[in-house]
Write an enzyme that holds these catalytic residues in place. Structure first.
Site, mmCIF file in Angstrom:
data_model
loop_
_atom_site.group_PDB
_atom_site.id
_atom_site.type_symbol
_atom_site.label_atom_id
_atom_site.label_comp_id
_atom_site.label_asym_id
_atom_site.label_seq_id
_atom_site.Cartn_x
_atom_site.Cartn_y
_atom_site.Cartn_z
ATOM 1 C CG HIS A 230 32.475 41.140 48.746
ATOM 2 N ND1 HIS A 230 31.848 41.630 47.757
ATOM 3 C CD2 HIS A 230 32.959 39.966 48.337
ATOM 4 C CE1 HIS A 230 32.354 41.200 46.801
ATOM 5 N NE2 HIS A 230 33.105 40.345 46.976
ATOM 6 C CD GLU A 231 35.227 37.553 51.052
ATOM 7 O OE1 GLU A 231 35.474 36.396 50.511
ATOM 8 O OE2 GLU A 231 35.845 38.553 50.269
ATOM 9 C CG HIS A 234 32.158 35.251 47.485
ATOM 10 N ND1 HIS A 234 31.799 35.567 46.165
ATOM 11 C CD2 HIS A 234 32.934 36.417 47.524
ATOM 12 C CE1 HIS A 234 32.361 36.379 45.675
ATOM 13 N NE2 HIS A 234 33.131 37.043 46.552
ATOM 14 C CD GLU A 268 34.973 38.503 43.901
ATOM 15 O OE1 GLU A 268 34.259 39.373 44.563
ATOM 16 O OE2 GLU A 268 35.851 37.687 44.620
#
EC number: 3.4.24.69
Length: 1297
Positions: A230-231, A234, A268
Site C-alpha cells: 500500500h505504501e 503511494h 488513499e
C-alpha cells in the site's frame, strides 16, 4: 522478472556502496548519519526511528494523541538496540522478497526502481537539470581508512525508515520545498516511508451479504507485506509526480461495519481501490486526471529546452531518454517531446487503478479490509515474522500446511493466536470524550456524572465546506467540449503482461555533488492534543442510555429496571427498554425446581419483545417500525419516546436524526454557447455537447446529493443501527448474568438436578438478536432511503428543472440565431432539444454507491413507490394477492397451477377453468385518451409441435386482456410473435409486436423466461421492451378514448391447440409511462438474485437431473470416453426444415448437483446459490453413480477432468464451487475448483496432452479444467462466449424432441 533483493546483517561493515552512512533529511543535528542498506537499486532501508518534524517528547504516550480516530501505539524504546535494528532490517528484506514472489509485485518494484525523479523542481530553471536538490538527492559519508571522510550526494528513489512516534501509523511522503510539492507537480521526488513491520492493524471481517449473522464478523490482522505494498503504491504515485496532496473527499458511505467517516484523502481512495474511488465525483476525477496530464506536458516542455546541468557527471542525453521512457513521451523527427494522449491515458490508469491494495490482496491471497472506511480495532504486535513456521515468503500467515489458508484463518485473531501478542494498555492511546452532566448523590455528594465515549462513537456530520462547488460554475460549451468521465478499470493482468509499462532502462550513476541547501525544505510541524476532552451536557443522551445498560463484571445480584436514573446510580441495576413484564419475570427469585421453566420464560419473553415490529399506515415507503428504538436510545423527545410509533407516523424518518443537516443544493451554473458564424457542423456539435453536458449536470447534482446524504444523513441512521446492536447485546448480557446469578444461589445438590446447557442459552439469545437486527436493518435502511427520496432528491430536481428551462430557452435562441446556416436542420434540432429536455433524468442510486444493501432498498422503493404500481401479482402463503397496496381481489380457476419458487409463477392451461381474474379498484381504471400506463410481466411459452407448425404460426390467441364494451387492451401470442393491442371505443385498434426467430440453433425465447414491458404514451408511442431493451415503437396518437375494464383476465382465449399452456410471473401495471431507464432498472431488479438459474430461467436445484450446455461451444455436448475416464465432445444434432430449426438439447451425460459437506448453503430449500460448494455427480454412465474429479497433484495449466465412480481416493478431489462471475443478467454459471493453496481453474472445453509412459496423446475439445479462464473472465472482451460458461438443462414439458 523478479528484481534482485540483497540480504544484510545490521553489523555488516560499511562499504561505501550498498552499506553507507546516510545523512537523513530528517537530520536532528549537524553531523548525524545513519547506517543505510541498499536492498534494491535506488531503494534503501534505514533501521532508525523516523524523527523528521517530530519533537522528542511526542514519542511518549503520555503527551496526548495526533489523531482523533484511530488507536495509537507508542513505545519509545523500539528500535534502539543493534539487535532490534538487525531484526527490522531482516524483516523488511523478507517482506520485499514476499512482494517479489508474484509477477504483480515484481512489476511494482520494477516500476519504482525505473521511475527516477526528474532532476529538478519548480525552483529549478526550466533549461537545467539539477541533481543536488532535496527532491532528488541525499548526502552520504564516504569512510576510508587512513583518509579524511568525504561527503557525496546520492540520488535515490526511496528510503524506508522505522516508525515515527506512533508505531501503528505507517506513512509515505516526501519533501515540500518553498511551498511546492514535486510529488504532485509531475517532477516526482525521492520518497520516504515510515514503517513498523511488527505492528499489525486489526480490522473486522466484512460480509456484503445482508443475511450474514452479525456474530460471524471476525477480527483479522493485516499482512505487513500488503501494508508495505500500500505504501509502495503511494511511492509510485510520488515518483511520477501524480500523488494527490490535500484533497479530502467526503466518505462514500457509513455502513454498519464502518467506523471512521471523516473526509478521506483522495490519494488513499485511489491507492486502496475496490469500490472506494467511486465516491470521487466524475468532475473531481477528471480534474485530477487533467492536472496530471498538464504536469506531464510541462515536463515534456522542460525536456525540450534543457541544455545544461547543475552537478557533475550528468549526461543530459541519457536523462532525456530516461524521462522519455518514464513518462512514455513521443519524440518527433526534430527531437521534440510531447504527451501522446492515448499513451498517457494507459499509463495513468495503470498507476492509479491497476496498482491498488484490493487488486494486490487478491493476487497474494491476503485478507484485507472491504473498504478504507472499515472499522479498525486495537492493533497487535508480532515478533515472529522471521519464523517460517509462522510467516512464509509465499503464503504469509495463511499457511496451507497448517490448515490456515481456508477463509484466511492465518490472519484470523481467534484462530492463529500463536502469531501475535496483544499490546499492553499503557502503550495504547485513543482519543476519548467525557460527556458529563451535573448530578448530586445523597450519599457521596458527587457533583457530576461522566460517561466516557470514544470519538468514533459520536455521530459524524460532514462539514458542508467539504462538498464540491463545481455545479455552480458557469461553463462555455464548444463544438469540441468533452465529457468529464474517466474509465477507471485496469486489471492486474494488464500490469503484468503489458511490456509498454516497463522502461527497460539502464540505471545511471547515482552519485552526485552533496546537497547543501537545507533552507529550501519546509519542515512539517506535528501537534498533539489531549487524549481526553470533557464536555458538559444538560440532558440524557443516548450514551447515558447505553451506559445504563452495562454493568461491572464483578457485580452480583444484578437486576433489570425501567428507570434510567435508577440504573445510572446503582451498579447492580441495568436499564431495559422492554416491558415491565420482562423486568418482573427476570427479577423474580425462583426455587431450583422452577429454574429451567423460569429461564425458558425469560428467554421467550426476550425473543418476543426484541423481535417485535409494527406496520405503518401513514408512511407508505416505510413498511415496518421497531417501536422500542425510542426508549432504547432516547430517540426523539420524551413524548416521542413513550409512543414512538405515533411520533414516527407524524414526524417521519427525521425524528430519528440527532441533527437535521443543512442541505446544499446549488443553483446550476449556466452554459455559454460558443458562436461559430457560418460553420454548420460546429454549431450542431455545440448543441449536441450542451445536451450531453446537461446530462452530466444531472449526474453531478445527484452525486452531490448522495454524497451529502451518505455523510450527513445515512451516517446517522447507521450509527443508530450500530447502537441498537450494542443495546440488544447489553440486554442479552444482562439476562445471561441474571440467570447465572440465580443459578449460583443454589446448593451443589440442587445444581446436580438442574438439566440446562448455558451454551444453548447464549445461542438462543444471540439468535434472537440476529432476528431483531435484521428487522432493525430493514427499518433503518427504509428510513434513510425515505429521507433521501422525500426530503433531498426533490429539491435537486427542482433546481435541475430550472436549469433545463433556461438551457432550453438558450438553445432554441441559439438555433434561431444560426438559422441562416442551419437551413433544413432547424426544425430537426429544435425537436431534438425539446425531446431531450422534456423529461427528467431518473435517479439511480447504484451509480453513486456500491452499497448493495442500500441499492436493494432503493430498488424496492423505486419498484414499489416511484413506479406507481397499481396492480402487482404475488403468490404468498398459498394464495395469489395484489401487493401494490390498491387491494385488487382475485378469482382463481381450479386448473391454474402455481409454483411459489421463482416469484410466484402460475401456469395457464388451455381449459375453461384455467383462468385468473384480478378485480381492480375503481380508483385505478383508465378510461381517458390522455391516460398513460405500462404493463410488465415475464412469460414462458412452450416449444411448437414439429408436425403442426402452420397452425402454430397462424393461430393468434389471447393470454391477458382488459376489455370493456369491446374497448381496452390485450396481450396475445401468434406463433413466435408477442402482440400488444389497443382498441378504442370506435373499434379502431393499433397493434405492436415483437417477433423472435424460430430458426436459431439455440433460441433465447422458446420455453425460456423473458421479460416483456409495454409502455403507452397516449399522445405519442406504444413501446415494447424485451428483457429491458426497446424492440419496437409505434404511434398511437390517432386512437380515440379507450375503455378499460375493472377486471384483468388471464386466460388462453381462441387457442386451437388443446395441449397449449403458458407460464406467467411478476405481472405489474403502472399508472404512468415508464421511461427506458426505468424499464431497464425494473428488469435488473426482477432478475437479480443470488440464486442460480437453469437453462429455462428457473432456479437451479440440487438433486435434479441436468444435461450440460456450453455457452462458448453451443453445438457440442459431452459424452463419456471410457478409455481415459473423461468427457469428450460430440456435435449436437439438428431438426431442420423450411420453417423451423433447432438443436437437440437432451444429449450426453446427465449430471446431478449435490451439496458438498462444507457447503455454505444454510437454507432449507434445494435451491443452488452463487458460491455454494457442490459435488457434480453423473447418473447415466452405468448403474453406479459417477462423479467429476480433479487430479490433486496436477501441475498443468489445463488438464482433464476425471469421471469415475464415487470414491474417497486422496489423489482425486471432488469439492467444487459454483460461481456467477458476471453482474450482467445471464443464466450462465462457472464451476471452480480450489484446494488449500492451489487453484485448479474453471471447468471448460479444451485441449490437453496425456502421458501414457510410452506414448503421448493429444486430446482436443475435451471436458477439462483450466486456469486460463480465470484470467480471461476479468477481461471485457466477449466474456459470455468463453468455454467456462455452463448452463444446466433439465427435461421440461415445454421442450420436446
Amino acid at each position: 522478472m523478479p528484481v534482485n533483493i540483497k540480504x544484510f546483517n545490521y553489523n555488516d561493515p560499511i562499504n561505501n556502496d550498498d552499506i553507507i552512512m546516510m545523512e537523513p533529511f530528517n537530520d536532528p543535528g549537524p553531523g548525524t548519519y545513519y547506517k543505510a542498506f541498499r536492498i534494491i537499486d535506488r531503494i534503501w532501508i534505514v533501521p532508525e526511528r523516523f524523527t523528521y518534524g517530530f519533537q522528542p517528547d511526542q514519542f511518549n504516550a503520555s503527551t496526548g494523541v495526533f489523531s482523533k480516530d484511530v488507536y495509537e501505539y507508542y513505545d519509545p524504546t523500539y528500535l534502539k538496540t543493534d539487535a532490534e535494528k538487525d531484526k527490522f532490517l531482516k524483516t523488511m528484506i523478507k517482506l520485499f522478497n514476499r512482494i517479489n514472489s508474484k509477477p504483480s509485485g515484481q512489476r511494482l518494484l520494477d516500476m519504482i526502481v525505473d521511475a527516477i525523479p526528474y532532476l529538478g523542481n519548480a525552483s529549478t530553471p526550466p533549461d537545467k537539470f539539477a541533481a543536488n536538490v532535496a527532491n532528488v538527492s541525499i548526502n552520504k559519508k564516504i569512510i576510508q581508512p587512513g583518509a579524511e571522510d568525504q561527503i557525496k550526494g546520492l540520488m535515490t528513489n526511496l528510503i524506508i525508515f522505522g516508525p515515527g512516534p506512533v508505531l501503528s501509523d505507517n506513512f509515505t511522503d516526501s519533501m515540500i520545498m518553498n511551498g511546492h510539492s514535486p510529488i504532485s507537480e509531475g517532477f516526482g521526488a525521492r520518497m520516504m516511508i515510515r514503517f513498523c513491520p511488527s505492528c499489525l492493524n486489526v480490522f473486522n471481517n466484512v460480509q456484503e451479504n445482508k443475511d450474514t449473522s452479525i456474530f460471524s464478523r471476525r477480527a483479522y490482522f493485516a499482512d505487513p507485506a500488503l501494508t508495505l505494498m500500500h505504501e509502495l503504491i503511494h511511492v509510485l504515485h510520488g515518483l511520477y509526480g501524480i500523488k494527490i496532496s490535500n484533497l479530502p473527499i467526503t466518505p462514500n458511505t457509513k455502513e454498519f461495519f464502518m467506523q471512521h467517516s471523516d473526509p478521506v484523502q483522495a490519494e488513499e481512495l485511489y491507492t486502496f481501490g475496490g469500490h472506494d474511488p467511486s465516491v470521487i465525483s466524475p468532475s473531481t476525477d477528471m480534474n485530477i486526471y487533467n492536472k496530471a496530464l498538464q504536469n506531464f506536458q510541462d515536463i515534456a516542455n522542460r525536456l525540450n529546452i534543457v541544455s545544461s546541468a547543475q552537478g557533475s557527471g550528468i549526461d543530459i542525453s541519457l536523462y532525456k531518454q530516461i524521462y522519455k521512457n518514464k513518462y512514455d513521451f513521443v519524440e518527433d523527427p526534430n527531437g521534440k517531446y510531447s504527451v501522446d494522449k492515448d499513451k498517457f491515458d494507459k499509463l495513468y490508469k495503470a498507476l492509479m487503478f491497476g496498482f491498488t491494495e484490493t487488486n494486490l490482496a487478491g493476487e497474494y491471497g491476503i485478507k484485507t479490509r472491504y473498504s478504507y472506511f472499515s472499522e479498525y480495532l486495537p492493533p497487535i504486535k508480532t515478533e515472529k515474522l522471521l519464523d517460517n513456521t509462522i510467516y512464509t515468503q509465499n503464503e504469509g500467515f495463511n499457511i496451507a500446511s497448517k490448515n490456515l489458508k481456508t477463509e484466511f484463518n492465518g490472519q484470523n485473531k481467534a484462530v492463529n493466536k500463536e502469531a501475535y501478542e496483544e499490546i499492553s494498555l499503557e502503550h495504547l492511546v485513543i482519543y476519548r470524550i467525557a460527556m458529563c452532566k451535573p448530578v448530586m448523590y445523597k450519599n457521596t455528594g458527587k457533583s457530576e456524572q461522566c460517561i466516557i465515549v470514544n470519538n468514533e462513537d459520536l455521530f459524524f456530520i460532514a462539514n458542508k465546506d467539504s462538498f464540491s462547488k463545481d455545479l455552480a460554475k458557469a461553463e462555455t460549451i464548444a463544438y469540441n467540449t468533452q465529457n468529464n468521465t474517466i474509465e477507471n478499470n485496469f486489471s492486474i493482468d494488464q500490469l503484468i503482461l503489458d511490456n509498454d509499462l516497463s522502461s527497460g532502462i539502464d540505471l545511471p550513476n547515482e552519485n552526485t555533488e552533496p546537497f547543501t541547501n537545507f533552507d529550501d525544505i519546509d519542515i512539517p510541524v506535528y501537534i498533539k492534543q489531549s487524549a481526553l476532552k470533557k464536555i458538559f451536557v444538560d440532558g440524557d443522551s443516548l450514551f447515558e442510555y447505553l451506559h445504563a445498560q452495562t454493568f461491572p463484571s464483578n457485580i452480583e445480584n444484578l437486576q433489570l429496571t425501567n428507570s434510567l436514573n435508577d440504573a445510572l446510580r446503582n451498579n447492580n441495576k441495568v436499564y431495559t427498554f422492554f416491558s415491565t413484564n420482562l423486568v418482573e419475570k427476570a427479577n423474580t427469585v425462583v426455587g431450583a425446581s422452577l429454574f429451567v421453566n423460569w429461564v425458558k420464560g425469560v428467554i421467550d419473553d426476550f425473543t418476543s419483545e426484541s423481535t417485535q415490529k409494527s406496520t405503518i399506515d401513514k408512511v407508505s415507503d416505510v413498511s415496518i417500525i421497531i417501536p422500542y428504538i425510542g426508549p432504547a436510545l432516547n430517540v426523539g423527545n420524551e413524548t416521542a419516546k413513550e409512543n414512538f410509533k405515533n411520533a414516527f407516523e407524524i414526524g417521519g424518518a427525521a425524528i430519528l436524526m440527532e441533527f437535521i443537516p443543512e442541505l446544499i443544493v446549488p443553483i446550476v451554473g449556466f452554459f455559454t454557447l460558443e458562436s461559430y458564424v457560418g460553420n454548420k457542423g460546429h454549431i450542431i456539435m455545440t448543441i449536441s455537447n450542451a445536451l450531453k453536458k446537461r446530462d452530466q449536470k444531472w449526474t453531478d447534482m445527484y452525486g452531490l446529493i448522495v454524497s451529502q446524504w451518505l455523510s450527513t444523513v445515512n451516517t446517522q441512521f447507521y450509527t443508530i443501527k450500530e447502537r441498537m446492536y450494542n443495546a440488544l447485546n447489553n440486554q442479552s448480557q444482562a439476562i445471561e448474568k441474571i440467570i447465572e446469578d440465580q443459578y449460583n444461589r443454589y446448593s451443589e445438590e440442587d445444581k446436580m438436578n438442574i438439566n440446562i446447557d448455558f451454551n444453548d442459552i447464549d445461542f438462543k439469545l444471540n439468535q434472537s438478536i440476529n432476528l431483531a437486527i435484521n428487522n432493525i436493518d430493514d427499518f433503518i435502511n427504509q428510513c434513510s432511503i425515505s429521507y433521501l427520496m422525500n426530503r433531498m432528491i426533490p429539491l435537486a430536481v427542482k433546481k435541475l428543472k430550472d436549469f433545463d428551462d433556461n438551457l432550453k430557452r438558450d438553445l432554441l435562441e441559439y438555433i434561431d440565431t444560426n438559422e441562416l446556416y442551419l437551413l433544413d436542420e432547424v426544425n430537426i434540432l429544435k425537436s431534438k432539444v425539446n425531446r431531450h429536455l422534456k423529461d427528467s433524468i431518473p435517479f439511480d442510486l447504484s451509480l453513486y454507491t456500491k452499497d448493495t444493501i442500500l441499492i436493494q432498498v432503493f430498488n424496492n422503493y423505486i419498484s414499489n413507490i416511484s413506479s406507481n404500481a397499481i396492480l402487482s401479482l404475488s403468490y404468498r402463503g398459498g394464495r395469489l394477492i395484489d401487493s401494490s397496496g390498491y387491494g385488487a381481489t382475485m378469482n382463481v380457476g381450479s386448473d391454474v397451477i402455481f409454483n411459489d419458487i421463482g416469484n410466484g409463477q402460475f401456469k395457464l392451461n388451455n381449459s375453461e377453468n384455467s383462468n385468473i381474474t384480478a378485480h381492480q379498484s375503481k380508483f385505478v381504471v383508465y378510461d381517458s385518451m390522455f391516460d398513460n400506463f405500462s404493463i410488465n410481466f415475464w412469460v414462458r411459452t412452450p416449444k411448437y409441435n414439429n408436425n403442426d407448425i402452420q397452425t402454430y404460426l397462424q393461430n393468434e390467441y389471447t393470454i391477458i386482456s382488459c376489455i370493456k364494451n369491446d374497448s381496452g387492451w390485450k396481450v396475445s401470442i401468434k406463433g413466435n410473435r408477442i402482440i400488444w393491442t389497443l382498441i378504442d371505443v370506435n373499434a379502431k385498434s393499433k397493434s405492436i409486436f415483437f417477433e423472435y426467430s424460430i430458426k436459431d440453433n439455440i433460441s433465447d425465447y422458446i420455453n425460456k423466461w423473458f421479460s416483456i414491458t409495454i409502455t403507452n404514451d397516449r399522445l405519442g408511442n406504444a413501446n415494447i421492451y424485451i428483457n429491458g431493451s426497446l424492440k419496437k415503437s409505434e404511434k398511437i396518437l390517432n386512437l380515440d378514448r379507450i375503455n378499460s375494464s375493472n377486471d384483468i383476465d388471464f386466460k388462453l382465449i381462441n387457442c386451437t391447440d388443446t395441449t397449449k399452456f403458458v407460464w406467467i410471473k411478476d405481472f405489474n401495471i403502472f399508472g404512468r409511462e415508464l421511461n427506458a431507464t426505468e424499464v431497464s432498472s425494473l428488469y435488473w431488479i426482477q432478475s437479480s438474485t443470488n440464486t442460480l438459474k437453469d437453462f429455462w430461467g428457473n432456479p437451479l436445484r440440487y438433486d435434479t437431473q441436468y444435461y450440460l450446455f456450453n455457452q462458448g461451444m453451443q453445438n457440442i455436448y459431452i459424452k463419456y470416453f471410457s478409455k481415459a475416464s473423461m468427457g469428450e465432445t460430440a456435435p449436437r444434432t439438428n431438426f431442420n426444415n423450411a420453417a423451423i430449426n433447432y438443436q437437440n438439447l437432451y444429449l450426453g451425460l446427465r449430471f446431478i448437483i449435490k451439496k458438498a459437506s462444507n457447503s455454505r448453503n444454510i437454507n432449507n430449500d434445494n435451491i443452488v446459490r452463487e458460491g455454494d460448494y457442490i459435488y457434480l455427480n453423473i447418473d447415466n454412465i452405468s448403474d453406479e453413480s459417477y462423479r467429476v474429479y480433479v487430479l490433486v497433484n496436477s501441475k498443468e495449466i489445463q488438464t482433464q477432468l476425471f469421471l469415475a465412480p464415487i470414491n474417497d481416493d486422496p489423489t482425486f478431489y471432488d469439492v467444487l464451487q459454483i460461481k456467477k462471475y458476471y453482474e450482467k443478467t445471464t443464466y450462465n454459471c462457472q464451476i471452480l475448483c480450489e484446494k488449500d493453496t492451489k487453484t485448479f481453474g474453471l471447468f471448460g472445453i479444451g485441449k490437453f496432452v496425456k502421458d501414457y509412459g510410452y506414448v503421448w496423446d493429444t486430446y482436443d475439445n475435451y471436458f477439462c479444467i483450466s486456469q486460463w479462464y480465470l484470467r480471461r473472465i476479468s477481461e471485457n472482451i466477449n466474456k459470455l462466449r468463453l468455454g467456462c460458461n455452463w448452463q444446466f438443462i433439465p427435461v421440461d414439458e415445454g421442450w420436446t424432441e
